[in-house]
Design a protein around this motif. Structure first.
Motif, PDB file in Angstrom:
ATOM      1  N   LYS A  29     -12.136 -44.404  14.376  1.00 10.50           N
ATOM      2  CA  LYS A  29     -11.338 -45.078  15.389  1.00 10.50           C
ATOM      3  C   LYS A  29      -9.978 -45.449  14.812  1.00 10.50           C
ATOM      4  O   LYS A  29      -9.875 -45.992  13.721  1.00 10.50           O
ATOM      5  CB  LYS A  29     -12.061 -46.336  15.884  1.00 10.50           C
ATOM      6  N   GLY A  30      -8.925 -45.144  15.556  1.00  7.25           N
ATOM      7  CA  GLY A  30      -7.568 -45.411  15.108  1.00  7.25           C
ATOM      8  C   GLY A  30      -6.913 -44.216  14.438  1.00  7.25           C
ATOM      9  O   GLY A  30      -5.707 -44.191  14.260  1.00  7.25           O
ATOM     10  N   TYR A  31      -7.707 -43.233  14.080  1.00  5.30           N
ATOM     11  CA  TYR A  31      -7.183 -42.043  13.399  1.00  5.30           C
ATOM     12  C   TYR A  31      -7.417 -40.786  14.232  1.00  5.30           C
ATOM     13  O   TYR A  31      -7.579 -39.702  13.709  1.00  5.30           O
ATOM     14  CB  TYR A  31      -7.820 -41.898  12.008  1.00  5.30           C
ATOM     15  N   GLU A  32      -7.407 -40.940  15.549  1.00  5.83           N
ATOM     16  CA  GLU A  32      -7.643 -39.803  16.430  1.00  5.83           C
ATOM     17  C   GLU A  32      -6.377 -38.966  16.639  1.00  5.83           C
ATOM     18  O   GLU A  32      -6.446 -37.861  17.122  1.00  5.83           O
ATOM     19  CB  GLU A  32      -8.154 -40.264  17.805  1.00  5.83           C
ATOM     20  N   SER A  33      -5.238 -39.515  16.310  1.00  5.00           N
ATOM     21  CA  SER A  33      -3.982 -38.797  16.521  1.00  5.00           C
ATOM     22  C   SER A  33      -3.880 -37.596  15.592  1.00  5.00           C
ATOM     23  O   SER A  33      -4.632 -37.476  14.631  1.00  5.00           O
ATOM     24  CB  SER A  33      -2.803 -39.733  16.288  1.00  5.00           C
ATOM     25  N   GLN A  34      -2.923 -36.744  15.907  1.00  2.00           N
ATOM     26  CA  GLN A  34      -2.779 -35.536  15.104  1.00  2.00           C
ATOM     27  C   GLN A  34      -1.481 -35.508  14.302  1.00  2.00           C
ATOM     28  O   GLN A  34      -1.276 -34.611  13.512  1.00  2.00           O
ATOM     29  CB  GLN A  34      -2.889 -34.315  16.001  1.00  2.00           C
ATOM     30  N   ARG A  35      -0.626 -36.500  14.459  1.00  8.44           N
ATOM     31  CA  ARG A  35       0.610 -36.581  13.675  1.00  8.44           C
ATOM     32  C   ARG A  35       0.745 -38.015  13.173  1.00  8.44           C
ATOM     33  O   ARG A  35       0.612 -38.957  13.943  1.00  8.44           O
ATOM     34  CB  ARG A  35       1.815 -36.208  14.527  1.00  8.44           C
ATOM     35  N   TYR A  36       1.026 -38.138  11.889  1.00 11.42           N
ATOM     36  CA  TYR A  36       1.105 -39.450  11.253  1.00 11.42           C
ATOM     37  C   TYR A  36       2.377 -39.537  10.428  1.00 11.42           C
ATOM     38  O   TYR A  36       2.780 -38.558   9.809  1.00 11.42           O
ATOM     39  CB  TYR A  36      -0.084 -39.670  10.311  1.00 11.42           C
ATOM     40  N   ALA A  37       2.960 -40.720  10.390  1.00  7.27           N
ATOM     41  CA  ALA A  37       4.112 -40.960   9.526  1.00  7.27           C
ATOM     42  C   ALA A  37       3.857 -42.202   8.688  1.00  7.27           C
ATOM     43  O   ALA A  37       3.606 -43.280   9.215  1.00  7.27           O
ATOM     44  CB  ALA A  37       5.381 -41.138  10.342  1.00  7.27           C
ATOM     45  N   PHE A  38       3.901 -42.004   7.373  1.00 12.77           N
ATOM     46  CA  PHE A  38       3.924 -43.124   6.447  1.00 12.77           C
ATOM     47  C   PHE A  38       5.394 -43.467   6.309  1.00 12.77           C
ATOM     48  O   PHE A  38       6.209 -42.606   5.960  1.00 12.77           O
ATOM     49  CB  PHE A  38       3.324 -42.731   5.097  1.00 12.77           C
ATOM     50  N   GLN A  39       5.751 -44.707   6.588  1.00 11.68           N
ATOM     51  CA  GLN A  39       7.152 -45.085   6.650  1.00 11.68           C
ATOM     52  C   GLN A  39       7.537 -45.995   5.485  1.00 11.68           C
ATOM     53  O   GLN A  39       6.794 -46.911   5.132  1.00 11.68           O
ATOM     54  CB  GLN A  39       7.436 -45.795   7.972  1.00 11.68           C
ATOM     55  N   PHE A  40       8.720 -45.741   4.945  1.00 12.63           N
ATOM     56  CA  PHE A  40       9.253 -46.526   3.843  1.00 12.63           C
ATOM     57  C   PHE A  40      10.649 -47.009   4.199  1.00 12.63           C
ATOM     58  O   PHE A  40      11.363 -46.358   4.968  1.00 12.63           O
ATOM     59  CB  PHE A  40       9.306 -45.683   2.563  1.00 12.63           C
ATOM     60  N   VAL A  41      11.024 -48.153   3.655  1.00 17.05           N
ATOM     61  CA  VAL A  41      12.379 -48.691   3.811  1.00 17.05           C
ATOM     62  C   VAL A  41      12.863 -49.116   2.434  1.00 17.05           C
ATOM     63  O   VAL A  41      12.068 -49.325   1.516  1.00 17.05           O
ATOM     64  CB  VAL A  41      12.434 -49.897   4.779  1.00 17.05           C
ATOM     65  N   LYS A  42      14.155 -49.263   2.311  1.00 14.80           N
ATOM     66  CA  LYS A  42      14.725 -49.739   1.055  1.00 14.80           C
ATOM     67  C   LYS A  42      14.898 -51.249   1.181  1.00 14.80           C
ATOM     68  O   LYS A  42      15.581 -51.741   2.082  1.00 14.80           O
ATOM     69  CB  LYS A  42      16.062 -49.056   0.784  1.00 14.80           C
ATOM     70  N   ASP A  43      14.231 -51.984   0.292  1.00 13.88           N
ATOM     71  CA  ASP A  43      14.276 -53.440   0.300  1.00 13.88           C
ATOM     72  C   ASP A  43      14.697 -53.926  -1.077  1.00 13.88           C
ATOM     73  O   ASP A  43      13.982 -53.687  -2.058  1.00 13.88           O
ATOM     74  CB  ASP A  43      12.888 -53.997   0.665  1.00 13.88           C
ATOM     75  N   ARG A  44      15.862 -54.551  -1.139  1.00 14.05           N
ATOM     76  CA  ARG A  44      16.392 -55.065  -2.405  1.00 14.05           C
ATOM     77  C   ARG A  44      16.416 -53.977  -3.488  1.00 14.05           C
ATOM     78  O   ARG A  44      15.973 -54.190  -4.612  1.00 14.05           O
ATOM     79  CB  ARG A  44      15.618 -56.285  -2.869  1.00 14.05           C
ATOM     80  N   GLY A  45      16.863 -52.791  -3.090  1.00 14.08           N
ATOM     81  CA  GLY A  45      17.028 -51.692  -4.034  1.00 14.08           C
ATOM     82  C   GLY A  45      15.774 -50.886  -4.334  1.00 14.08           C
ATOM     83  O   GLY A  45      15.831 -49.919  -5.083  1.00 14.08           O
ATOM     84  N   GLN A  46      14.641 -51.266  -3.764  1.00 17.95           N
ATOM     85  CA  GLN A  46      13.377 -50.563  -4.012  1.00 17.95           C
ATOM     86  C   GLN A  46      12.842 -49.990  -2.690  1.00 17.95           C
ATOM     87  O   GLN A  46      12.938 -50.638  -1.652  1.00 17.95           O
ATOM     88  CB  GLN A  46      12.342 -51.550  -4.556  1.00 17.95           C
ATOM     89  N   TYR A  47      12.259 -48.805  -2.758  1.00 18.12           N
ATOM     90  CA  TYR A  47      11.631 -48.219  -1.580  1.00 18.12           C
ATOM     91  C   TYR A  47      10.234 -48.822  -1.458  1.00 18.12           C
ATOM     92  O   TYR A  47       9.455 -48.793  -2.407  1.00 18.12           O
ATOM     93  CB  TYR A  47      11.556 -46.701  -1.694  1.00 18.12           C
ATOM     94  N   LYS A  48       9.951 -49.379  -0.279  1.00 22.47           N
ATOM     95  CA  LYS A  48       8.680 -50.056  -0.047  1.00 22.47           C
ATOM     96  C   LYS A  48       8.012 -49.474   1.194  1.00 22.47           C
ATOM     97  O   LYS A  48       8.674 -49.071   2.153  1.00 22.47           O
ATOM     98  CB  LYS A  48       8.902 -51.565   0.186  1.00 22.47           C
ATOM     99  N   PHE A  49       6.681 -49.478   1.151  1.00 22.84           N
ATOM    100  CA  PHE A  49       5.911 -49.026   2.315  1.00 22.84           C
ATOM    101  C   PHE A  49       6.152 -50.013   3.454  1.00 22.84           C
ATOM    102  O   PHE A  49       5.974 -51.211   3.315  1.00 22.84           O
ATOM    103  CB  PHE A  49       4.419 -48.947   1.960  1.00 22.84           C
ATOM    104  N   PHE A  50       6.539 -49.484   4.597  1.00 28.90           N
ATOM    105  CA  PHE A  50       6.912 -50.264   5.785  1.00 28.90           C
ATOM    106  C   PHE A  50       5.823 -50.219   6.844  1.00 28.90           C
ATOM    107  O   PHE A  50       5.558 -51.180   7.520  1.00 28.90           O
ATOM    108  CB  PHE A  50       8.221 -49.688   6.336  1.00 28.90           C
ATOM    109  N   GLY A  51       5.171 -49.032   6.991  1.00 30.32           N
ATOM    110  CA  GLY A  51       4.145 -48.933   8.012  1.00 30.32           C
ATOM    111  C   GLY A  51       3.600 -47.531   8.177  1.00 30.32           C
ATOM    112  O   GLY A  51       4.077 -46.578   7.581  1.00 30.32           O
ATOM    113  N   LEU A  52       2.559 -47.464   8.990  1.00 28.99           N
ATOM    114  CA  LEU A  52       1.903 -46.204   9.323  1.00 28.99           C
ATOM    115  C   LEU A  52       1.854 -46.090  10.830  1.00 28.99           C
ATOM    116  O   LEU A  52       1.390 -47.000  11.518  1.00 28.99           O
ATOM    117  CB  LEU A  52       0.473 -46.168   8.756  1.00 28.99           C
ATOM    118  N   THR A  53       2.377 -45.007  11.341  1.00 30.82           N
ATOM    119  CA  THR A  53       2.350 -44.793  12.778  1.00 30.82           C
ATOM    120  C   THR A  53       1.662 -43.478  13.081  1.00 30.82           C
ATOM    121  O   THR A  53       1.582 -42.593  12.225  1.00 30.82           O
ATOM    122  CB  THR A  53       3.778 -44.829  13.376  1.00 30.82           C
ATOM    123  N   ALA A  54       1.128 -43.377  14.281  1.00 30.69           N
ATOM    124  CA  ALA A  54       0.409 -42.166  14.698  1.00 30.69           C
ATOM    125  C   ALA A  54       0.913 -41.746  16.073  1.00 30.69           C
ATOM    126  O   ALA A  54       1.174 -42.590  16.932  1.00 30.69           O
ATOM    127  CB  ALA A  54      -1.077 -42.461  14.751  1.00 30.69           C
TER     128      ALA A  54
END
Length: 170
Positions: A143-168
């Motif tokens: 459940k929650g992983y039924e989609s067929q396209r996923y994006a792991f999202q990153f942002v730059k925070d204080r000079g470091q790339y950090k995991f921001f979220g997962l979308t489907a």
């Protein structure tokens, strides 16, 4: 592969076009692409090794997780701790994990104007979100992983790339 890129970009644009923000998908500059790729490799290694500490270190304190929200029936902003517990329990049972292990992904940058997410302090007019896209061959059974396209999202925070979220996107 070109068809995959076009479909993925179209779906991502559709996802954000309903928001009040203006979003533009652009090719990720090489320096950013290399840096995000390096963080992504650390992230995948931590997922493989079930290293919760490293996953939390590479993440913002709160992350967006669309599959988590679907599973729990709650909002999609969760603590990094809750996300890590969820992803370590759920991901190995999904088609997404199989896709991640193949290393076939696409990195694109979303330039989102006037977007003020709750999990990061944005001082600029435009927030760059670096997406690592995967496509699964068939929907997962978790459940929650039924989609067929996923994006792991990153942002730059204080000079470091950090995991921001997962979308489907289905």
């Amino acid at each position: 592969m070109t068809k995959y890129i076009a479909i993925t970009l179209s779906l991502a644009a559709l996802l954000f076009s309903s928001c009040s923000q203006k979003m533009k998908m652009v090719k990720t500059p090489k320096a950013d692409s290399l840096a995000v790729e390096a963080v992504w490799k650390q992230y995948v290694k931590a997922l493989s090794g079930k290293n919760a500490g490293t996953l939390k270190r590479l993440s913002l304190k709160q992350v967006y997780c669309q599959p988590c929200a679907i599973q729990a029936g709650t909002g999609d902003l969760v603590s990094a701790d809750a996300f890590v517990k969820n992803i370590l329990a759920s991901l190995p049972k999904t088609q997404l994990w199989t896709a991640i292990k193949t290393s076939r992904h696409l990195i694109v940058t979303e330039k989102i104007k006037n977007y003020k997410p709750l999990n990061i302090n944005v001082n600029d007019e435009i927030l760059d979100v670096y997406d690592i896209w995967y496509v699964t061959n068939k929907p997962g059974k978790v459940k929650g992983y039924e989609s067929q396209r996923y994006a792991f999202q990153f942002v730059k925070d204080r000079g470091q790339y950090k995991f921001f979220g997962l979308t489907a996107v289905q």
